[in-house]
Design an enzyme around this catalytic site. Structure first.
Site, short mmCIF file in Angstrom:
data_model
loop_
_atom_site.label_atom_id
_atom_site.label_comp_id
_atom_site.label_asym_id
_atom_site.label_seq_id
_atom_site.Cartn_x
_atom_site.Cartn_y
_atom_site.Cartn_z
N SER A 107 46.02 -21.23 24.17
CA SER A 107 46.99 -22.34 24.06
C SER A 107 46.51 -23.35 23.03
CB SER A 107 47.11 -23.03 25.42
OG SER A 107 47.80 -24.25 25.30
N GLN A 130 48.60 -19.89 20.21
CA GLN A 130 49.93 -20.45 20.52
C GLN A 130 50.09 -21.80 19.86
OE1 GLN A 130 50.24 -23.14 23.17
NE2 GLN A 130 52.32 -23.44 22.36
N TYR A 132 52.62 -25.24 19.07
CA TYR A 132 53.81 -26.10 19.15
C TYR A 132 53.95 -26.70 17.76
CZ TYR A 132 53.64 -26.03 24.30
OH TYR A 132 53.65 -25.65 25.61
N THR A 158 55.89 -21.46 20.38
CA THR A 158 56.66 -21.70 21.61
C THR A 158 57.93 -22.46 21.27
OG1 THR A 158 54.63 -21.68 22.91
CG2 THR A 158 56.54 -22.75 23.92
N ARG A 167 58.40 -32.09 35.81
CA ARG A 167 57.73 -31.43 36.94
C ARG A 167 57.47 -32.48 38.00
NH1 ARG A 167 54.29 -28.64 32.30
NH2 ARG A 167 56.05 -27.56 31.36
N LYS A 224 57.89 -17.31 21.29
CA LYS A 224 57.74 -17.29 22.76
C LYS A 224 58.71 -18.30 23.38
CE LYS A 224 54.40 -18.29 26.44
NZ LYS A 224 54.80 -19.57 26.99
N SER A 246 60.48 -15.40 27.72
CA SER A 246 59.74 -16.30 28.62
C SER A 246 60.58 -17.52 28.91
CB SER A 246 58.44 -16.72 27.91
OG SER A 246 57.75 -17.71 28.68
N HIS A 248 58.77 -20.05 30.26
CA HIS A 248 57.62 -20.96 30.42
C HIS A 248 57.19 -21.02 31.90
CE1 HIS A 248 55.72 -24.00 27.62
NE2 HIS A 248 55.09 -24.29 28.74
N ASP A 277 56.99 -12.49 30.07
CA ASP A 277 56.12 -13.11 31.07
C ASP A 277 56.95 -13.85 32.10
OD1 ASP A 277 56.68 -15.75 30.26
OD2 ASP A 277 54.85 -15.96 29.10
N GLY A 278 56.29 -14.19 33.22
CA GLY A 278 56.97 -14.93 34.28
C GLY A 278 57.04 -14.12 35.57
N ARG A 301 49.74 -17.91 35.44
CA ARG A 301 49.05 -18.51 36.60
C ARG A 301 47.97 -17.63 37.22
NH1 ARG A 301 54.38 -20.05 36.78
NH2 ARG A 301 54.81 -22.29 36.75
C1 LIG Z 1 49.52 -24.47 33.92
C2 LIG Z 1 50.33 -23.84 32.84
C3 LIG Z 1 50.14 -24.25 31.53
C4 LIG Z 1 50.89 -23.66 30.52
N1 LIG Z 1 50.63 -24.02 29.23
C5 LIG Z 1 51.32 -23.44 28.23
C6 LIG Z 1 51.02 -23.77 26.89
O1 LIG Z 1 50.15 -24.56 26.60
N2 LIG Z 1 51.76 -23.17 25.92
C7 LIG Z 1 52.76 -22.26 26.21
O2 LIG Z 1 53.41 -21.75 25.31
N3 LIG Z 1 53.01 -21.90 27.47
C8 LIG Z 1 52.31 -22.47 28.49
N4 LIG Z 1 52.56 -22.09 29.78
C9 LIG Z 1 53.53 -21.00 30.06
C10 LIG Z 1 52.82 -19.63 30.07
O3 LIG Z 1 52.46 -19.26 28.78
C11 LIG Z 1 53.70 -18.53 30.63
O4 LIG Z 1 54.92 -18.52 29.94
C12 LIG Z 1 53.95 -18.61 32.14
O5 LIG Z 1 52.84 -19.13 32.81
C13 LIG Z 1 54.26 -17.23 32.68
O6 LIG Z 1 54.58 -17.28 34.02
P1 LIG Z 1 53.53 -16.96 35.20
O7 LIG Z 1 52.64 -18.15 35.33
O8 LIG Z 1 54.44 -16.77 36.39
O9 LIG Z 1 52.77 -15.71 34.84
C14 LIG Z 1 51.84 -22.68 30.81
C15 LIG Z 1 52.01 -22.26 32.13
C16 LIG Z 1 51.27 -22.82 33.14
C17 LIG Z 1 51.46 -22.33 34.55
C1 LIG Z 2 51.60 -32.65 25.79
C2 LIG Z 2 50.56 -31.63 26.14
C3 LIG Z 2 51.09 -30.26 25.99
C4 LIG Z 2 50.56 -29.38 27.05
C5 LIG Z 2 51.49 -28.28 27.23
C6 LIG Z 2 51.14 -27.49 28.41
C7 LIG Z 2 52.30 -26.70 28.86
O1 LIG Z 2 52.96 -26.06 28.09
C8 LIG Z 2 52.65 -26.70 30.26
O2 LIG Z 2 53.56 -25.95 30.64
O3 LIG Z 2 52.07 -27.47 31.04
#
Ligand SMILES: Cc1cc2nc3c(=O)[nH]c(=O)nc-3n(C[C@H](O)[C@H](O)[C@H](O)COP(=O)(O)O)c2cc1C
Ligand SMILES: CCCCCCC(=O)C(=O)O
Length: 351
Positions: A107, A130, A132, A158, A167, A224, A246, A248, A277-278, A301
């Site tokens: 990330s 990854q 942004y 992303t 959230r 993504k 995805s 997210h 994913d997901g 996760r």
């Molecule tokens: C705690 C957390 C942080 C995440 N951070 C990012 C991130 O920094 N960049 C991003 O593209 N996706 C982020 N995601 C999304 C994941 O890349 C992914 O799409 C998602 O977790 C997939 O679902 P799953 O947790 O059910 O496997 C994050 C997800 C979680 C749970």
């Molecule tokens: C502003 C900080 C960006 C962190 C992004 C983390 C993320 O994507 C998430 O789902 O949490």
């Protein structure tokens, strides 16, 4: 007492070990968490109709993604802030990914700099970065150079985060920033004063940003967070090398369809590799995604649960567990390899 027997048991262990605010940051989704739940429950709605007497002794799990040869079509999705789960953070994750012979997507919001993640994983670990896209194109370009110099083999842009999802668990805990001492290390040196620049989500993100990025790097670009087949067609027309279907992990727009319900239409629309994913929690989920035409799945996760429960060992155990489950599921379905999973293996469960 035995250790965890499933990814769900890893989550329970992680929950016991983490402060509730960190657990909820990792576990939570946007708004009413409809999509968060749907990602998992949609897999359960799809049922398997296995074939028998096919004589496949040992299914072949190996595959290749954008030139990276990996032990199984299960890779590590980018997730932020691994040092909230374990002091070693992304270093431990990278070592476990290398041990499992799979691919890690780091990330941009990692709490360890991408160069250090790359060193920890070693030269053989296929590492993708990854990104942004930031409003200042010089900042985006600096991040691209950083990823290239660290040896990353692809950029994962992303596109589902033009604003941050709401959230409610985080609002309840007042969790809006990293605790003292933890930083988004890839942003260090990018603030005007040489400090850590905050990550932006930009509302005006569009195809021109993708085009501009295409012109400043030779790395393959993976998009993504794309769910609609019409966007998949546009992505391919813009020179994108692969897609990650995805939402997210249900953390951005709530009530979006489950990813496993979107993947087949995206696969049908394009000729480039498609990951999804997901909600992937079992080897049978991987089989279902592949039967729908995906080239691989990513897990978010479950990696964090392994990391919080047992550090590097925990992540390695999570990956091994999924690999073993995938191997068993393929054997029981009568499939000889991850490249030979027919669509007619799937049936919708009756309502
Ligand atoms: C705690 C957390 C942080 C995440 N951070 C990012 C991130 O920094 N960049 C991003 O593209 N996706 C982020 N995601 C999304 C994941 O890349 C992914 O799409 C998602 O977790 C997939 O679902 P799953 O947790 O059910 O496997 C994050 C997800 C979680 C749970
Ligand atoms: C502003 C900080 C960006 C962190 C992004 C983390 C993320 O994507 C998430 O789902 O949490």
């Amino acid at each position: 007492m035995s250790g965890p027997l499933s990814l769900r048991e890893f989550e329970a262990l992680a929950r016991d070990r983490l402060p509730l605010s960190a657990y909820d940051y990792f576990a939570g989704g946007a708004d009413d968490e409809v999509t968060l739940r749907a990602n998992e429950s949609a897999f359960a709605r799809l049922r398997l109709l296995p074939r028998v007497l096919r004589g496949n002794a040992a299914p072949d799990l190996r595959t290749s993604l954008l030139g990276a040869d990996i032990a199984m079509p299960v890779v590590i999705a980018p997730t932020a802030f691994h040092r909230l789960a374990d002091p070693e953070g992304e270093l431990a994750t990278a070592r476990a990914a290398a041990e499992a012979d799979t691919l890690m997507i780091a990330s941009m919001a990692s709490t360890v700099a991408v160069e250090d993640i790359a060193k920890a994983g070693g030269a053989d670990l296929p590492l993708w970065f990854q990104l942004y896209i930031q409003s200042d194109s010089k900042v985006t370009e600096a991040l691209v150079r950083r990823a290239e110099d660290a040896g990353c083999r692809a950029l994962v842009v992303t596109v589902d985060s033009t604003v941050f999802g709401r959230r409610e668990r985080d609002h309840r805990h007042g969790f809006h920033d990293l605790p003292e001492g933890l930083y988004c290390e890839n942003m260090r040196g990018l603030a005007g004063d040489g400090g850590v620049r905050p990550i932006e989500m930009i509302r005006d993100l569009d195809w021109e940003h993708v085009q501009r990025l295409r012109s400043v790097t030779g790395l393959p670009i993976v998009l993504k967070g794309l769910m609609h087949p019409a966007d998949a067609v546009l992505a391919a027309a813009h020179g994108v090398s692969a897609l990650m279907v995805s939402n997210h992990g249900g953390r951005q727009l709530d009530t979006v369809v489950a990813t496993i319900d979107a993947v087949a239409d995206v696969v049908a629309a394009v000729d480039i590799p498609v990951l999804v994913d997901g909600g992937v929690r079992r080897g049978t989920d991987v089989v279902k995604a592949l039967a729908l035409g995906a080239d691989g799945v990513a897990i978010g996760r479950p990696v964090l649960w392994g990391l919080a429960a047992r550090g590097q060992t925990g992540v390695a155990q999570v990956l091994r567990m999924l690999r073993d489950e995938l191997d068993r599921a393929l054997a029981l379905c009568g499939c000889s390899s991850v490249h030979d999973i027919p669509r007619d293996l799937l049936r919708e469960a009756p309502c």
